[in-house]
Motif scaffolding. Structure first.
Motif, PDB file in Angstrom:
ATOM      1  N   ILE A 294       0.712  -2.179  -6.047  1.00  0.00           N
ATOM      2  CA  ILE A 294       0.197  -0.912  -5.532  1.00  0.00           C
ATOM      3  C   ILE A 294      -1.113  -1.232  -4.824  1.00  0.00           C
ATOM      4  CG2 ILE A 294      -0.749   1.342  -6.134  1.00  0.00           C
ATOM      5  CD1 ILE A 294       1.136   1.295  -8.571  1.00  0.00           C
ATOM      6  N   ALA A 295      -1.153  -1.022  -3.516  1.00  0.00           N
ATOM      7  CA  ALA A 295      -2.345  -1.333  -2.726  1.00  0.00           C
ATOM      8  C   ALA A 295      -3.228  -0.100  -2.620  1.00  0.00           C
ATOM      9  CB  ALA A 295      -1.939  -1.829  -1.339  1.00  0.00           C
ATOM     10  N   GLN A 296      -4.483  -0.260  -3.030  1.00  0.00           N
ATOM     11  CA  GLN A 296      -5.456   0.823  -2.912  1.00  0.00           C
ATOM     12  C   GLN A 296      -6.265   0.657  -1.624  1.00  0.00           C
ATOM     13  OE1 GLN A 296      -7.472   2.196  -6.671  1.00  0.00           O
ATOM     14  NE2 GLN A 296      -7.181   0.057  -7.227  1.00  0.00           N
ATOM     15  N   PRO A 297      -6.691   1.765  -1.010  1.00  0.00           N
ATOM     16  CA  PRO A 297      -7.562   1.681   0.169  1.00  0.00           C
ATOM     17  C   PRO A 297      -9.017   1.462  -0.255  1.00  0.00           C
ATOM     18  CG  PRO A 297      -7.084   3.974  -0.289  1.00  0.00           C
ATOM     19  CD  PRO A 297      -6.329   3.160  -1.323  1.00  0.00           C
ATOM     20  N   ALA A 298      -9.319   0.266  -0.764  1.00  0.00           N
ATOM     21  CA  ALA A 298     -10.604   0.018  -1.427  1.00  0.00           C
ATOM     22  C   ALA A 298     -11.795   0.230  -0.492  1.00  0.00           C
ATOM     23  CB  ALA A 298     -10.626  -1.403  -1.994  1.00  0.00           C
ATOM     24  N   ARG A 299     -11.746  -0.369   0.690  1.00  0.00           N
ATOM     25  CA  ARG A 299     -12.880  -0.218   1.608  1.00  0.00           C
ATOM     26  C   ARG A 299     -13.067   1.253   1.990  1.00  0.00           C
ATOM     27  NH1 ARG A 299     -13.788   0.504   6.867  1.00  0.00           N
ATOM     28  NH2 ARG A 299     -15.805  -0.231   7.693  1.00  0.00           N
ATOM     29  N   GLU A 300     -11.962   1.944   2.255  1.00  0.00           N
ATOM     30  CA  GLU A 300     -12.044   3.359   2.625  1.00  0.00           C
ATOM     31  C   GLU A 300     -12.645   4.184   1.495  1.00  0.00           C
ATOM     32  OE1 GLU A 300      -9.544   1.366   3.064  1.00  0.00           O
ATOM     33  OE2 GLU A 300      -9.069   1.396   5.207  1.00  0.00           O
ATOM     34  N   MET A 301     -12.339   3.823   0.251  1.00  0.00           N
ATOM     35  CA  MET A 301     -12.931   4.530  -0.883  1.00  0.00           C
ATOM     36  C   MET A 301     -14.446   4.359  -0.884  1.00  0.00           C
ATOM     37  SD  MET A 301     -10.084   3.579  -3.794  1.00  0.00           S
ATOM     38  CE  MET A 301     -10.928   4.367  -5.165  1.00  0.00           C
ATOM     39  N   GLY A 302     -14.902   3.130  -0.582  1.00  0.00           N
ATOM     40  CA  GLY A 302     -16.335   2.884  -0.530  1.00  0.00           C
ATOM     41  C   GLY A 302     -17.020   3.648   0.593  1.00  0.00           C
ATOM     42  N   VAL A 303     -16.405   3.654   1.770  1.00  0.00           N
ATOM     43  CA  VAL A 303     -16.968   4.382   2.905  1.00  0.00           C
ATOM     44  C   VAL A 303     -17.068   5.868   2.588  1.00  0.00           C
ATOM     45  CG1 VAL A 303     -16.552   5.130   5.289  1.00  0.00           C
ATOM     46  CG2 VAL A 303     -16.238   2.724   4.664  1.00  0.00           C
TER      47      VAL A 303
ATOM     48  N   THR B 199      -2.135   5.736  -2.150  1.00  0.00           N
ATOM     49  CA  THR B 199      -1.936   4.287  -2.252  1.00  0.00           C
ATOM     50  C   THR B 199      -0.592   3.931  -1.626  1.00  0.00           C
ATOM     51  OG1 THR B 199      -0.845   4.477  -4.384  1.00  0.00           O
ATOM     52  CG2 THR B 199      -3.255   4.210  -4.401  1.00  0.00           C
ATOM     53  N   THR B 200      -0.281   2.636  -1.576  1.00  0.00           N
ATOM     54  CA  THR B 200       0.975   2.173  -0.995  1.00  0.00           C
ATOM     55  C   THR B 200       1.653   1.210  -1.960  1.00  0.00           C
ATOM     56  OG1 THR B 200       0.037   2.332   1.234  1.00  0.00           O
ATOM     57  CG2 THR B 200       2.053   1.047   0.988  1.00  0.00           C
ATOM     58  N   LEU B 201       2.915   1.459  -2.267  1.00  0.00           N
ATOM     59  CA  LEU B 201       3.702   0.513  -3.060  1.00  0.00           C
ATOM     60  C   LEU B 201       4.249  -0.538  -2.100  1.00  0.00           C
ATOM     61  CD1 LEU B 201       5.023  -0.395  -5.709  1.00  0.00           C
ATOM     62  CD2 LEU B 201       6.923   1.170  -5.193  1.00  0.00           C
ATOM     63  N   VAL B 202       3.758  -1.763  -2.229  1.00  0.00           N
ATOM     64  CA  VAL B 202       4.139  -2.862  -1.348  1.00  0.00           C
ATOM     65  C   VAL B 202       5.170  -3.722  -2.061  1.00  0.00           C
ATOM     66  CG1 VAL B 202       3.320  -4.814   0.016  1.00  0.00           C
ATOM     67  CG2 VAL B 202       1.834  -2.824  -0.332  1.00  0.00           C
ATOM     68  N   LEU B 203       6.398  -3.733  -1.562  1.00  0.00           N
ATOM     69  CA  LEU B 203       7.487  -4.460  -2.208  1.00  0.00           C
ATOM     70  C   LEU B 203       7.533  -5.896  -1.698  1.00  0.00           C
ATOM     71  CD1 LEU B 203      10.300  -1.747  -2.090  1.00  0.00           C
ATOM     72  CD2 LEU B 203       8.590  -2.170  -3.868  1.00  0.00           C
TER      73      LEU B 203
ATOM     74  N   SER C 213       0.828   6.934  -8.239  1.00  0.00           N
ATOM     75  CA  SER C 213       1.112   5.554  -7.849  1.00  0.00           C
ATOM     76  C   SER C 213       1.914   4.835  -8.921  1.00  0.00           C
ATOM     77  CB  SER C 213      -0.198   4.793  -7.619  1.00  0.00           C
ATOM     78  OG  SER C 213      -0.998   5.434  -6.656  1.00  0.00           O
ATOM     79  N   THR C 214       1.515   5.029 -10.176  1.00  0.00           N
ATOM     80  CA  THR C 214       2.194   4.356 -11.276  1.00  0.00           C
ATOM     81  C   THR C 214       3.609   4.885 -11.459  1.00  0.00           C
ATOM     82  OG1 THR C 214       0.037   4.067 -12.334  1.00  0.00           O
ATOM     83  CG2 THR C 214       1.981   3.680 -13.690  1.00  0.00           C
ATOM     84  N   VAL C 215       3.790   6.183 -11.297  1.00  0.00           N
ATOM     85  CA  VAL C 215       5.137   6.760 -11.353  1.00  0.00           C
ATOM     86  C   VAL C 215       6.038   6.081 -10.331  1.00  0.00           C
ATOM     87  CG1 VAL C 215       6.500   8.843 -10.901  1.00  0.00           C
ATOM     88  CG2 VAL C 215       4.420   8.994 -12.281  1.00  0.00           C
ATOM     89  N   ALA C 216       5.514   5.859  -9.110  1.00  0.00           N
ATOM     90  CA  ALA C 216       6.304   5.206  -8.059  1.00  0.00           C
ATOM     91  C   ALA C 216       6.673   3.779  -8.454  1.00  0.00           C
ATOM     92  CB  ALA C 216       5.524   5.217  -6.746  1.00  0.00           C
TER      93      ALA C 216
END
Length: 348
Positions: free
Chosen positions: A298-307, A331-335, A170-173
């Protein structure tokens, strides 16, 4: 520390003991260690417990199944939107399974973490979902019989079950995006190097700079030992104190709270985003979308990680011998509006 028995508890234990024809110590053992009591005796005690309303029904159900219906959730910072969403995911999954979640907030304090781990062990929680601190590897070794799933970070325990974001990639992106805009002086307000997310995102920063063919000035790497707004503010102030010709024209921030601190420092210094400094944060939130300019993140799928962490824990509770797994979610890079080409002469 063991729970101190009150006078009222002692009286009720004696009452239950008299009604069932066993000793108070046997009643206590049935409530706390049902696997160590004969089935017939346990059922007799359980019936009196239920009839006398000694414990809530949820505990009685757990005793009938010889399993607790509670799981612990240990998070690093309850005020962080990311961890709130992780907690929501854990609780949503737990409710579907008939479990209750007991939440602990460590504030990155190993003493708080140890206290909750000890209490969860003594109360025989069915298992734990934990965001590890730098002390977790040592502490969890002392509570090895409790099923544990780590989320967001890895403690480094051998054979651990871990759910993570793909931090380095994610950080590389993010760095690649800034480089394509024309930035060559890119800084990072990095996380605590003693936790895995700090290590992985810094590795991603260095790799992103390498792939872009850009040099890394070590002055552009500032570690925030606490993952909060104040640390982000102080880190950005130190970057702005660099000589004008070496100041960064873009910054990658470790998490949403640090991003907020970076923004506050930029505004305090009358530095315009993105006209003078571009900014990318790790974590998305409503405020990042609604502020002006809106933040590239960088958007993480936080809820999905918890589930996923909770579901992995339930599998582990039912099958204690499962081999360790490490799962990384994309993750998703949101511009958005906080990134743009650098100013012709850098920050002044």
């Amino acid at each position: 520390m063991p729970r101190r028995e009150t006078i009222a508890d002692a009286v009720r234990l004696r009452d239950i003991a008299e009604l069932t024809g066993v000793s108070p110590s046997t009643v206590s053992r049935a409530l706390n260690h049902p696997d160590k009591v004969a089935t017939e005796t346990l059922q007799r005690i359980l019936k009196v417990v239920r009839d006398q309303n000694y414990e809530p029904n949820v505990v009685a159900r757990g005793l009938r199944r010889r399993q607790s219906t509670m799981i612990g959730l240990v998070i690093a910072d309850i005020l962080n939107d990311f961890y709130a969403m992780v907690a929501k995911g854990v609780q949503d999954a737990a409710m579907r399974r008939g479990f209750t979640v007991v939440l602990a907030n460590t504030d990155e304090d190993s003493a708080r973490e140890e206290q909750f781990l000890r209490e969860s062990y003594q109360h025989q929680f069915a298992g734990l979902v934990i965001v590890p601190t730098s002390s977790s590897k040592r502490l969890l070794a002392r509570f090895s019989r409790t099923p544990v799933v780590e989320v967001d970070r890895s403690s480094g325990r051998a054979g651990a079950h871990v759910v993570l974001a793909d931090n380095a990639r994610s950080t590389v992106a993010a760095i690649g995006h800034l480089a394509r805009l024309g930035h060559t002086r890119i800084a990072t307000v990095s996380g605590n190097p003693s936790v895995s997310t700090g290590v992985e995102r810094l590795e991603g920063f260095r790799e992103g700079m390498r792939q872009a063919g850009l040099p890394v000035d070590e002055r552009w790497i500032v570690h925030a030992l606490r993952h909060d707004e104040a640390s982000g503010f102080a880190a950005m102030e130190s970057l702005l104190a660099l000589p004008p010709r070496t100041r960064p024209t873009a910054v990658f921030a470790f998490n949403n709270l640090i991003t907020a601190g970076v923004l506050r420092a930029l505004r305090a210094g009358s530095i315009r985003v993105p006209d003078q400094v571009s900014l990318v944060g790790f974590d998305d939130s409503r405020w990042a979308q609604l502020m002006t300019p809106s933040l590239t993140v960088i958007a993480q799928p936080a809820r999905e990680m918890g589930v996923l962490a909770a579901e992995r824990l339930f599998s582990l509770i039912g099958n204690p011998g499962l081999p360790g797994t490490i799962t990384r979610l994309a993750t998703t890079l949101v511009l958005r509006e906080s990134t743009a080409p650098p100013p012709a002469r850098g920050v002044r």
